[in-house]
Scaffold this active site. Structure first.
Site, mmCIF file in Angstrom:
data_model
loop_
_atom_site.group_PDB
_atom_site.id
_atom_site.type_symbol
_atom_site.label_atom_id
_atom_site.label_comp_id
_atom_site.label_asym_id
_atom_site.label_seq_id
_atom_site.Cartn_x
_atom_site.Cartn_y
_atom_site.Cartn_z
ATOM 1 N N GLY A 63 14.241 0.037 3.648
ATOM 2 C CA GLY A 63 13.754 1.017 4.192
ATOM 3 C C GLY A 63 12.457 1.794 3.310
ATOM 4 C CD GLU A 111 8.362 -9.008 1.791
ATOM 5 O OE1 GLU A 111 7.850 -8.264 0.926
ATOM 6 O OE2 GLU A 111 8.277 -8.787 2.885
ATOM 7 C CD GLU A 171 -7.183 -4.873 8.538
ATOM 8 O OE1 GLU A 171 -5.983 -5.182 8.398
ATOM 9 O OE2 GLU A 171 -7.680 -5.411 9.755
HETATM 10 C C1 LIG Z 1 7.482 -7.091 12.261
HETATM 11 C C2 LIG Z 1 7.608 -5.884 11.461
HETATM 12 C C3 LIG Z 1 8.452 -5.925 10.374
HETATM 13 C C4 LIG Z 1 8.329 -4.768 9.581
HETATM 14 N N1 LIG Z 1 9.683 -4.996 8.564
HETATM 15 C C5 LIG Z 1 9.415 -3.727 7.728
HETATM 16 C C6 LIG Z 1 10.749 -3.426 6.901
HETATM 17 O O1 LIG Z 1 11.766 -4.383 6.900
HETATM 18 N N2 LIG Z 1 10.780 -2.632 5.979
HETATM 19 C C7 LIG Z 1 9.680 -1.592 5.898
HETATM 20 O O2 LIG Z 1 9.970 -0.778 4.933
HETATM 21 N N3 LIG Z 1 8.575 -1.674 6.368
HETATM 22 C C8 LIG Z 1 8.431 -2.796 7.404
HETATM 23 N N4 LIG Z 1 7.331 -2.939 8.150
HETATM 24 C C9 LIG Z 1 6.299 -2.140 8.083
HETATM 25 C C10 LIG Z 1 5.116 -2.515 7.617
HETATM 26 O O3 LIG Z 1 5.200 -2.680 6.159
HETATM 27 C C11 LIG Z 1 3.904 -1.555 7.976
HETATM 28 O O4 LIG Z 1 3.414 -1.612 9.154
HETATM 29 C C12 LIG Z 1 2.616 -2.176 7.178
HETATM 30 O O5 LIG Z 1 2.759 -1.826 5.554
HETATM 31 C C13 LIG Z 1 1.420 -1.279 7.705
HETATM 32 O O6 LIG Z 1 1.768 0.068 7.709
HETATM 33 P P1 LIG Z 1 1.468 0.773 8.884
HETATM 34 O O7 LIG Z 1 2.027 0.204 10.016
HETATM 35 O O8 LIG Z 1 1.979 2.269 8.668
HETATM 36 O O9 LIG Z 1 -0.218 0.882 9.231
HETATM 37 P P2 LIG Z 1 -1.207 1.811 8.311
HETATM 38 O O10 LIG Z 1 -1.052 1.655 6.923
HETATM 39 O O11 LIG Z 1 -1.355 3.125 9.006
HETATM 40 O O12 LIG Z 1 -2.513 1.230 8.686
HETATM 41 C C14 LIG Z 1 -3.147 0.833 9.972
HETATM 42 C C15 LIG Z 1 -4.172 0.100 9.844
HETATM 43 O O13 LIG Z 1 -5.363 0.610 8.717
HETATM 44 C C16 LIG Z 1 -5.766 -0.501 8.015
HETATM 45 N N5 LIG Z 1 -5.820 -0.007 6.603
HETATM 46 C C17 LIG Z 1 -4.848 0.854 6.000
HETATM 47 N N6 LIG Z 1 -5.205 1.108 4.483
HETATM 48 C C18 LIG Z 1 -6.393 0.655 4.632
HETATM 49 C C19 LIG Z 1 -7.250 0.299 3.329
HETATM 50 N N7 LIG Z 1 -7.132 1.088 2.178
HETATM 51 N N8 LIG Z 1 -8.375 -0.428 3.648
HETATM 52 C C20 LIG Z 1 -8.516 -1.074 4.635
HETATM 53 N N9 LIG Z 1 -7.763 -0.877 5.656
HETATM 54 C C21 LIG Z 1 -6.514 -0.154 5.743
HETATM 55 C C22 LIG Z 1 -4.426 -1.422 8.115
HETATM 56 O O14 LIG Z 1 -4.790 -2.866 7.504
HETATM 57 C C23 LIG Z 1 -4.179 -1.274 9.446
HETATM 58 O O15 LIG Z 1 -4.940 -2.050 10.041
HETATM 59 C C24 LIG Z 1 7.321 -3.829 9.252
HETATM 60 C C25 LIG Z 1 6.328 -4.087 10.188
HETATM 61 C C26 LIG Z 1 6.190 -4.913 11.155
HETATM 62 C C27 LIG Z 1 5.094 -5.121 12.123
#
Ligand SMILES: Cc1cc2nc3c(=O)[nH]c(=O)nc-3n(C[C@H](O)[C@H](O)[C@H](O)COP(=O)(O)OP(=O)(O)OC[C@H]3O[C@@H](n4cnc5c(N)ncnc54)[C@H](O)[C@@H]3O)c2cc1C
Length: 383
Positions: free
Chosen positions: A127, A244, A366
């Site tokens: 989490g 990981e 990204e």
């Molecule tokens: C199938 C799946 C399993 C997952 N499992 C886990 C889990 O077990 N535990 C857990 O904690 N999380 C988990 N996640 C969460 C995952 O780590 C996040 O979805 C991921 O880190 C992206 O964060 P966000 O979804 O908040 O998108 P955001 O961080 O809001 O990003 C949105 C978009 O903006 C872009 N972006 C953001 N910042 C930048 C930057 N500085 N420069 C350029 N582009 C940028 C991103 O690339 C993306 O396209 C999982 C996600 C998925 C899809």
């Protein structure tokens, strides 16, 4: 750099292949059945792997593991993918939480958790992500307020894989009230049955409940459940994420190679195996999969810690897998006259929807490109 199995590794590979042949129903060139919903079968498979000595291959022997190098784990991943065996349901426990406990856990924590993680009795999830903290993990807002010998957790975690079936969660929260960014964070081993914890399934694009959100409302956690010391959460989380990356590349390339075999079977069933454009696209994907496999081997480095290539691998694998599922659906669209191809439709439709998440999970593309630019190519920071 060792490109081929050593004699010991070759023996291990053959023993595992024989065991899988007698344990896993032959499913070569058959569409895979998603295993996210049948938790009893997944737990039985986890236990069978433990009994046969294939859980915790790289864990030290004194903690119940086999004390082997990452090369053996890579062989395990390749052979299980080849056999069409289900993935281990405790992949987060074995690959991330267990190694972190071994690195920074107290003897009591190690004693309480490690044997049960190995057997699959304690299923773990992770989490870290929150609605306002995904790519930018240091923006997290979940609070852990110290209160005597306890902490009180309030907040919300999202996208936690396996949360709906897990027993415990490795959870990161802000324990110093006025802290910001990487400082003042603490990692907890949270029992998901603690009063005040609510786990709600979140559906993936495929419709499957592959992950969940964890709501924390005045959840009291004893300080004995702090992992790695209060205030050290960022460093503990980085230890977890480093693990990981361990054999991540092999997990991905082994999956890609199996997908390629299934795609070749689909193309044959669709009667398109003489189509030059389809052959060219399939061959290009095969070459890419081989390149990724050799890069995975190169990334193994000293056999104990992966090199920076794992970032490149994750990036290129997600793009290759999305192209692969795209080719499969193009083939099925052009195969209306071949009823044999129809048995593949639901498999590839699911796989293409699932592949959309590949460029988000475990670090979005990204963010990975930024890492490649700054940490591998030593380019100046873009922000
Ligand atoms: C199938 C799946 C399993 C997952 N499992 C886990 C889990 O077990 N535990 C857990 O904690 N999380 C988990 N996640 C969460 C995952 O780590 C996040 O979805 C991921 O880190 C992206 O964060 P966000 O979804 O908040 O998108 P955001 O961080 O809001 O990003 C949105 C978009 O903006 C872009 N972006 C953001 N910042 C930048 C930057 N500085 N420069 C350029 N582009 C940028 C991103 O690339 C993306 O396209 C999982 C996600 C998925 C899809």
């Amino acid at each position: 750099m060792q490109l081929r199995d050593t004699p010991e590794e070759a023996r291990f590979r053959h023993r595992l292949r024989d065991w899988l042949a007698s344990t896993v129903p032959a499913r070569d060139n058959e569409p895979l059945v998603p295993q996210t919903t049948d938790i009893d079968t997944a737990r039985r498979w986890a236990h069978a792997l433990y009994e046969a000595g294939y859980a915790g291959l790289t864990w030290p022997r004194e903690h119940g593991g086999q004390g082997l190098t990452l090369g053996y784990q890579a062989i395990y991943l390749e052979e299980t993918a080849r056999a069409g065996a289900g993935e281990h349901v405790n992949v987060i426990g074995l690959g991330m939480v267990g190694p972190t406990l071994i690195a920074v856990g107290t003897p009591d924590q190690q004693h309480a958790y490690l044997p049960r993680i190995l057997t699959g009795e304690t299923l773990m999830c992770q989490g870290f992500s929150e609605p306002g903290a995904g790519s930018d993990l240091a923006a997290m807002a979940t609070r852990a307020t110290p209160d005597g010998d306890e902490f009180v957790l309030d907040g919300q975690k999202v996208w936690s894989s396996y949360a709906t079936v897990a027993d415990e969660c490795l959870l990161l929260a802000r324990s110093a009230p006025d802290s910001s960014r990487h400082r003042g964070l603490t990692c907890f081993l949270l029992d998901l049955r603690t009063p005040g914890v609510t786990v709600r399934p979140q559906r993936q694009l495929t419709g499957e409940p592959g992950f969940g959100e964890i709501i924390l409302d005045q959840v009291r956690v004893p300080a004995t459940r702090v992992l790695g010391g209060a205030g050290n959460g960022w460093s503990v989380a980085m230890t977890t994420l480093a693990h990981e990356r361990g054999t991540f590349g092999f997990t991905l390339t082994a999956r890609l190679e199996r997908q390629l075999r299934l795609l070749a079977a689909t193309i044959r069933d669709a009667g398109l195996d003489r189509d030059p454009v389809v052959r060219d696209r399939l061959a290009t994907l095969h070459v890419e999969a081989q390149g990724l496999r050799w890069t995975s081997i190169r990334a193994l480095g000293d056999g104990h810690s992966p090199g920076p290539e794992s970032t490149v691998l994750k990036l290129r694998w997600s793009e290759a897998n999305q192209r692969l599922t795209g080719l499969a659906l193009d083939v099925l669209r052009d195969a209306a006259d071949h009823p044999a191809a129809e048995r593949w439709r639901s498999h590839w439709e699911r796989e293409q929807l699932r592949s959309r998440a590949n460029s988000i999970e475990g670090g979005s593309s990204e963010i990975l490109r930024d890492i490649v630019a700054e940490r591998i190519l030593a380019l100046p920071r873009s922000r």
